[in-house]
Design a protein around this motif. Structure first.
Motif, PDB file in Angstrom:
ATOM      1  N   ARG A 168       0.555  -1.196  -0.049  1.00  0.00           N
ATOM      2  CA  ARG A 168       0.019  -0.124  -0.186  1.00  0.00           C
ATOM      3  C   ARG A 168       0.724   1.193  -0.023  1.00  0.00           C
ATOM      4  N   THR A 169       2.162   1.031  -0.671  1.00  0.00           N
ATOM      5  CA  THR A 169       2.887   2.382  -0.680  1.00  0.00           C
ATOM      6  C   THR A 169       2.744   2.988  -2.220  1.00  0.00           C
ATOM      7  N   LYS A 170       2.057   2.091  -3.128  1.00  0.00           N
ATOM      8  CA  LYS A 170       2.181   2.732  -4.459  1.00  0.00           C
ATOM      9  C   LYS A 170       0.658   2.409  -5.068  1.00  0.00           C
ATOM     10  N   ALA A 171       0.145   3.237  -5.958  1.00  0.00           N
ATOM     11  CA  ALA A 171      -0.995   2.840  -6.892  1.00  0.00           C
ATOM     12  C   ALA A 171      -0.637   2.888  -8.178  1.00  0.00           C
ATOM     13  N   THR A 172      -1.176   2.354  -8.952  1.00  0.00           N
ATOM     14  CA  THR A 172      -1.001   2.611 -10.410  1.00  0.00           C
ATOM     15  C   THR A 172      -2.198   2.724 -11.189  1.00  0.00           C
ATOM     16  N   LEU A 173      -2.421   3.812 -11.748  1.00  0.00           N
ATOM     17  CA  LEU A 173      -3.814   4.174 -12.656  1.00  0.00           C
ATOM     18  C   LEU A 173      -3.480   3.599 -14.055  1.00  0.00           C
ATOM     19  N   PHE A 174      -4.427   3.116 -14.732  1.00  0.00           N
ATOM     20  CA  PHE A 174      -3.871   3.022 -16.209  1.00  0.00           C
ATOM     21  C   PHE A 174      -5.481   2.676 -17.077  1.00  0.00           C
ATOM     22  N   THR A 175      -5.258   3.188 -18.402  1.00  0.00           N
ATOM     23  CA  THR A 175      -6.229   3.398 -19.229  1.00  0.00           C
ATOM     24  C   THR A 175      -5.933   2.511 -20.584  1.00  0.00           C
ATOM     25  N   ASP A 176      -6.836   2.451 -21.157  1.00  0.00           N
ATOM     26  CA  ASP A 176      -6.653   1.756 -22.710  1.00  0.00           C
ATOM     27  C   ASP A 176      -5.953   2.681 -23.619  1.00  0.00           C
ATOM     28  N   ARG A 177      -5.620   2.006 -24.863  1.00  0.00           N
ATOM     29  CA  ARG A 177      -4.788   2.576 -25.735  1.00  0.00           C
ATOM     30  C   ARG A 177      -5.355   3.970 -26.279  1.00  0.00           C
ATOM     31  N   LEU A 178      -6.694   4.241 -26.542  1.00  0.00           N
ATOM     32  CA  LEU A 178      -7.343   5.516 -26.731  1.00  0.00           C
ATOM     33  C   LEU A 178      -7.782   6.173 -25.767  1.00  0.00           C
ATOM     34  N   GLY A 179      -7.808   5.972 -24.278  1.00  0.00           N
ATOM     35  CA  GLY A 179      -8.209   6.596 -23.331  1.00  0.00           C
ATOM     36  C   GLY A 179      -9.666   6.740 -23.341  1.00  0.00           C
ATOM     37  N   ALA A 180     -10.442   5.528 -24.085  1.00  0.00           N
ATOM     38  CA  ALA A 180     -11.814   5.393 -24.212  1.00  0.00           C
ATOM     39  C   ALA A 180     -12.660   5.488 -22.893  1.00  0.00           C
ATOM     40  N   PHE A 225      -9.633  19.348 -26.388  1.00  0.00           N
ATOM     41  CA  PHE A 225      -8.678  18.226 -27.212  1.00  0.00           C
ATOM     42  C   PHE A 225      -7.864  17.503 -25.973  1.00  0.00           C
ATOM     43  N   GLY A 226      -7.292  16.580 -26.307  1.00  0.00           N
ATOM     44  CA  GLY A 226      -6.205  15.984 -25.881  1.00  0.00           C
ATOM     45  C   GLY A 226      -6.562  15.506 -24.263  1.00  0.00           C
ATOM     46  N   ILE A 227      -5.794  15.640 -23.561  1.00  0.00           N
ATOM     47  CA  ILE A 227      -5.904  15.392 -22.220  1.00  0.00           C
ATOM     48  C   ILE A 227      -6.383  16.562 -21.200  1.00  0.00           C
ATOM     49  N   TYR A 228      -6.574  17.614 -21.788  1.00  0.00           N
ATOM     50  CA  TYR A 228      -6.948  18.817 -21.130  1.00  0.00           C
ATOM     51  C   TYR A 228      -8.521  19.095 -21.070  1.00  0.00           C
ATOM     52  N   THR A 229      -8.872  19.601 -19.843  1.00  0.00           N
ATOM     53  CA  THR A 229     -10.325  19.920 -19.406  1.00  0.00           C
ATOM     54  C   THR A 229     -10.222  21.451 -19.391  1.00  0.00           C
ATOM     55  N   PRO A 230     -11.680  22.122 -19.354  1.00  0.00           N
ATOM     56  CA  PRO A 230     -11.493  23.428 -19.194  1.00  0.00           C
ATOM     57  C   PRO A 230     -11.221  23.859 -17.726  1.00  0.00           C
ATOM     58  N   PHE A 231     -10.785  23.122 -16.943  1.00  0.00           N
ATOM     59  CA  PHE A 231     -10.363  23.260 -15.503  1.00  0.00           C
ATOM     60  C   PHE A 231      -9.035  23.224 -15.215  1.00  0.00           C
ATOM     61  N   GLU A 232      -8.390  24.319 -14.638  1.00  0.00           N
ATOM     62  CA  GLU A 232      -7.052  24.250 -14.576  1.00  0.00           C
ATOM     63  C   GLU A 232      -6.474  23.184 -13.321  1.00  0.00           C
ATOM     64  N   GLY A 233      -5.607  22.589 -13.617  1.00  0.00           N
ATOM     65  CA  GLY A 233      -4.978  21.432 -13.015  1.00  0.00           C
ATOM     66  C   GLY A 233      -5.714  20.150 -12.976  1.00  0.00           C
ATOM     67  N   VAL A 234      -6.750  19.992 -13.893  1.00  0.00           N
ATOM     68  CA  VAL A 234      -7.655  18.864 -14.050  1.00  0.00           C
ATOM     69  C   VAL A 234      -7.168  18.177 -15.488  1.00  0.00           C
ATOM     70  N   HIS A 235      -7.028  16.984 -15.654  1.00  0.00           N
ATOM     71  CA  HIS A 235      -6.507  16.449 -16.961  1.00  0.00           C
ATOM     72  C   HIS A 235      -6.928  15.173 -16.884  1.00  0.00           C
ATOM     73  N   GLN A 236      -7.033  14.431 -17.984  1.00  0.00           N
ATOM     74  CA  GLN A 236      -7.238  13.070 -18.144  1.00  0.00           C
ATOM     75  C   GLN A 236      -5.812  12.394 -18.057  1.00  0.00           C
ATOM     76  N   LEU A 237      -5.919  11.099 -17.864  1.00  0.00           N
ATOM     77  CA  LEU A 237      -4.583  10.236 -17.885  1.00  0.00           C
ATOM     78  C   LEU A 237      -4.262  10.090 -19.284  1.00  0.00           C
ATOM     79  N   HIS A 238      -3.163  10.139 -19.748  1.00  0.00           N
ATOM     80  CA  HIS A 238      -2.713  10.158 -21.160  1.00  0.00           C
ATOM     81  C   HIS A 238      -3.096   8.953 -21.540  1.00  0.00           C
ATOM     82  N   PRO A 239      -3.665   8.714 -23.029  1.00  0.00           N
ATOM     83  CA  PRO A 239      -4.220   7.477 -23.450  1.00  0.00           C
ATOM     84  C   PRO A 239      -2.942   6.518 -23.643  1.00  0.00           C
ATOM     85  N   GLY A 240      -3.347   5.239 -23.243  1.00  0.00           N
ATOM     86  CA  GLY A 240      -2.320   4.255 -23.625  1.00  0.00           C
ATOM     87  C   GLY A 240      -1.156   4.225 -22.689  1.00  0.00           C
TER      88      GLY A 240
END
Length: 528
Positions: A26-38, A85-100
Motif C-alpha cells: 500500500r505504498t504505491k497505486a498505478t492508474l491505467f487506461t486503454d490505448r485510446l483513453g476510451a 482536445f487531448g488530455i485537457y479539460t476547461p479546469f486548471e490542474g485537472v486532466h485526463q490520464l494520457h491514453p495508452g
C-alpha cells in the motif's frame, strides 16, 4: 494476470478499459487506461501531497478540498469546437490520464511517474487492396465473435449506412436492431430493410418533439466537456433498452478509425457562391499550424461555423486557431497536441481524431450509451486500430473497406441503398463522392431538396418549436451563472435571430450544454 506478468499485463489488454492497481504494501497505486483513453481517468495533483482521481470529471470538481478554476481559453475551445482536445479539460490542474499509459502514484509523498505503453505509429504497408480487405474481414469477425454472448439478449444500433450493416452480417439472427428517429423516413426505412434482409427483429425508437429537452435533463450531470448534450442520442430510451436487452453493439467510430473521417482532405471553393466542395484527395499536413487551421475550418472536425472566429457571445480576444496553437508543439522528437504526444505529424494526421477517442466530436454518444448498459464497439478493437495504422492514407480517403467487406460477406445487405445518397454500398467510393457533390449542389440551390431524411434531430427546429432555450438558457437562474467570457445580451440577440430564420443552433447548444452542466449548476466554477 498481475501475479503472472506484473503491471506489463496492461499492454496485452484489448479494447476499452480503465483500472487501478494497489501494491500489497500500500505504498504505491498505478492508474491505467486503454490505448485510446476510451474510459478516461481524470486526475489532479493540486491538493497538497495528494493525487485525486476519478473516472468522472464531476467527482473531482465536487471534492470539498478542491477549488475548480476555469481556464477561459480551454472553455472557449469547448464552446467553439465542441470539446477540449487531448488530455485537457476547461479546469486548471485537472486532466485526463494520457491514453495508452500508466500513472504510478507514491502514496507517501504524492509524487507521480507516467509511462506510455502504446503510441500510434503510422506504418503503411503497400499491399494489394484485396489482401487488406481479406485481413480486415477476418479481424472484424473475430472482434464481433469475442464480444458476443449467445446466452444474452443483444441489440444493435442500426442506421441507414454501412457500419451497422457490417455488424448485422456478423451477429446472430436473434439480435434486435434499434433505430432512432423522429419518423419513419428514408433512413428509417433503409434501417428496417437491412434488418429484414438479415432476418432480425427491427425496433423503432421514435423521438417526440421534446426528446432533446428530456435528454438535456438526463445528461446534465454527465457533461465531460467532450461533446454537446444532443450527442447523447439514446439517453432518452434508457428504460426501453435496459428492459429489452442485456447488451448492445454499435458501429460508432468505424468511419473515424477506418475511413479517414478526420483525415485532412481538399476542399474546393466555388467562386461567388460561398460554397466549398469536399474532394476525396488528401491535403498534406505539414505543421501543427496547418493542423490547427484544419480543425477550425473543416466541416468534419467541426459541426459549427467553419470560421476562425469565436462565437459572437464569447468576449475572449483570441482566435480559435490561436487558442489551439497555444497547446500544440512540434520538435524532432514528435508532436504534442493538448498534452498528447504523437511520434510524427503523419501520426497526428492519421490518429488525431481518435487518440484519444475523446477528440471525436461524438464521444458523448459512446459515453452515455455505456452509462446505460454494456455497449460493445468492435471497431475499437486493438487489432482494428493496428490494421488502420497499416493502411495507406490514400485508401482511407478514396475507398471504403467497410463497404467492400460487407459486399464480400453479404451482398444482399450491401445492395440496399445508403441513406442520403440512394446508391448501393457495392459502388466505388468515388461514385459516392459524385453523388454527395450532387446532393450538396441541390441542397444549396433548394435547401432541403438534397436531404434523404436522416436520423438526426432537426436542431434548428428544436430551438424554434420547443421552450428548451427559454427554460434552460435564458431564465434568470442560468444568466447568473454565465462565465465572465460570455456576453448575455449577445446570447439573447443570437437566439432572437435564430427564431427569425438564422441557423444558430450550434452556438446555442454549446451554451445549453455548459449552463446545465454539474459544475455550473452546483456553483463549482471559479472564473479567471
Amino acid at each position: 494476470m498481475l501475479e503472472s506478468h506484473g503491471p506489463s499485463f496492461i499492454e496485452g489488454l484489448n479494447s476499452e478499459f480503465a483500472g487501478v492497481i494497489l501494491d500489497q504494501d500500500r505504498t504505491k497505486a498505478t492508474l491505467f487506461t486503454d490505448r485510446l483513453g476510451a474510459r478516461p481517468i481524470y486526475v489532479t495533483d493540486e491538493l497538497d501531497d495528494s493525487v485525486l482521481f476519478s473516472t468522472h470529471l464531476n467527482s473531482i470538481l465536487a471534492h470539498p478540498a478542491f477549488e475548480p478554476s476555469v481556464d477561459d481559453e480551454l472553455l472557449s475551445e469547448f464552446l467553439k469546437l465542441e470539446r477540449t482536445f487531448g488530455i485537457y479539460t476547461p479546469f486548471e490542474g485537472v486532466h485526463q490520464l494520457h491514453p495508452g499509459s500508466t500513472l504510478t502514484v507514491d502514496l507517501e509523498d504524492g509524487s507521480t511517474s507516467l509511462e506510455r505503453y502504446w503510441v500510434p505509429q503510422y506504418r503503411p504497408t503497400d499491399r494489394p487492396y484485396n489482401e487488406l480487405v481479406q485481413e480486415f474481414s477476418s479481424i472484424i469477425q473475430r472482434s464481433v465473435e469475442e464480444r458476443s454472448d449467445p446466452s444474452a439478449d443483444e441489440g444493435l444500433f442500426v442506421s441507414g449506412g454501412s457500419d451497422s450493416r457490417l455488424l448485422l452480417s456478423l451477429l446472430a439472427d436473434d439480435v434486435t436492431g434499434y433505430h432512432l428517429n423522429d419518423s419513419i423516413n428514408t433512413e428509417a426505412e433503409i434501417a428496417r430493410e437491412a434488418c429484414e434482409t438479415a432476418g432480425v427483429d427491427f425496433r423503432f425508437l421514435q423521438r417526440e418533439p421534446d426528446y432533446l429537452t428530456d435528454v438535456l435533463e438526463r445528461v446534465a450531470d454527465f457533461q465531460l466537456f467532450q461533446s454537446f448534450f444532443d450527442q447523447a442520442h439514446f439517453a432518452g430510451f434508457e428504460d426501453e433498452l435496459t428492459n429489452e436487452v442485456d447488451a448492445v453493439f454499435s458501429g460508432h467510430t468505424a468511419d473515424t478509425i477506418l475511413e479517414g473521417f478526420y483525415l485532412p482532405t481538399r476542399e474546393v471553393p466555388v467562386p461567388h457562391l460561398g460554397w466549398t466542395i469536399p474532394l476525396p484527395i488528401l491535403e498534406p499536413v505539414e505543421s501543427v499550424g496547418s493542423y490547427a487551421e484544419y480543425i477550425v475550418n473543416d466541416y468534419q472536425y467541426n459541426r459549427g461555423p467553419s470560421t476562425n472566429t469565436q462565437p459572437e457571445y464569447v468576449t475572449l480576444d483570441k482566435s480559435p486557431e490561436a487558442v489551439l496553437r497555444e497547446y500544440m508543439t512540434e520538435s524532432d522528437d514528435g508532436v504534442v497536441h493538448h498534452g498528447v504526444k504523437y511520434p510524427s505529424i503523419d501520426a497526428l494526421a492519421h490518429a488525431g481524431g481518435f487518440y484519444p477517442i475523446t477528440n471525436n466530436k461524438a464521444y458523448f454518444t459512446y459515453y452515455t450509451a455505456n452509462q446505460m448498459l454494456p455497449t460493445h464497439y468492435p471497431f475499437l478493437d486493438n487489432r482494428v486500430i493496428d490494421f488502420s495504422l497499416s493502411v495507406p492514407h490514400r485508401h482511407h480517403a478514396r475507398r471504403s473497406i467497410v463497404n467492400r467487406t460487407l459486399t464480400n460477406r453479404n451482398r444482399p445487405l450491401a445492395e440496399i441503398p445508403k441513406a442520403g445518397i440512394g446508391l448501393p454500398l457495392t459502388y466505388p467510393r468515388t461514385v459516392y463522392s459524385v453523388a454527395e457533390l450532387w446532393r450538396s449542389f441541390k441542397n444549396n440551390i433548394v435547401p432541403g431538396s438534397g436531404s434523404g431524411g436522416g436520423s438526426w434531430s432537426d436542431n434548428a427546429a428544436v430551438l424554434r418549436e420547443t421552450d428548451i432555450a427559454e427554460s434552460y438558457l435564458l431564465n434568470g437562474e442560468c444568466s447568473e451563472q454565465y462565465p465572465a467570457i460570455i456576453d448575455r445580451e449577445k446570447i439573447e440577440t443570437l437566439y432572437q435571430r435564430h427564431l427569425e430564420g438564422e441557423n444558430n443552433y450550434f452556438d446555442l447548444y454549446a451554451l445549453l450544454s455548459l449552463c446545465n452542466s454539474y459544475p455550473v449548476k452546483n456553483d463549482r466554477m471559479t472564473f479567471q
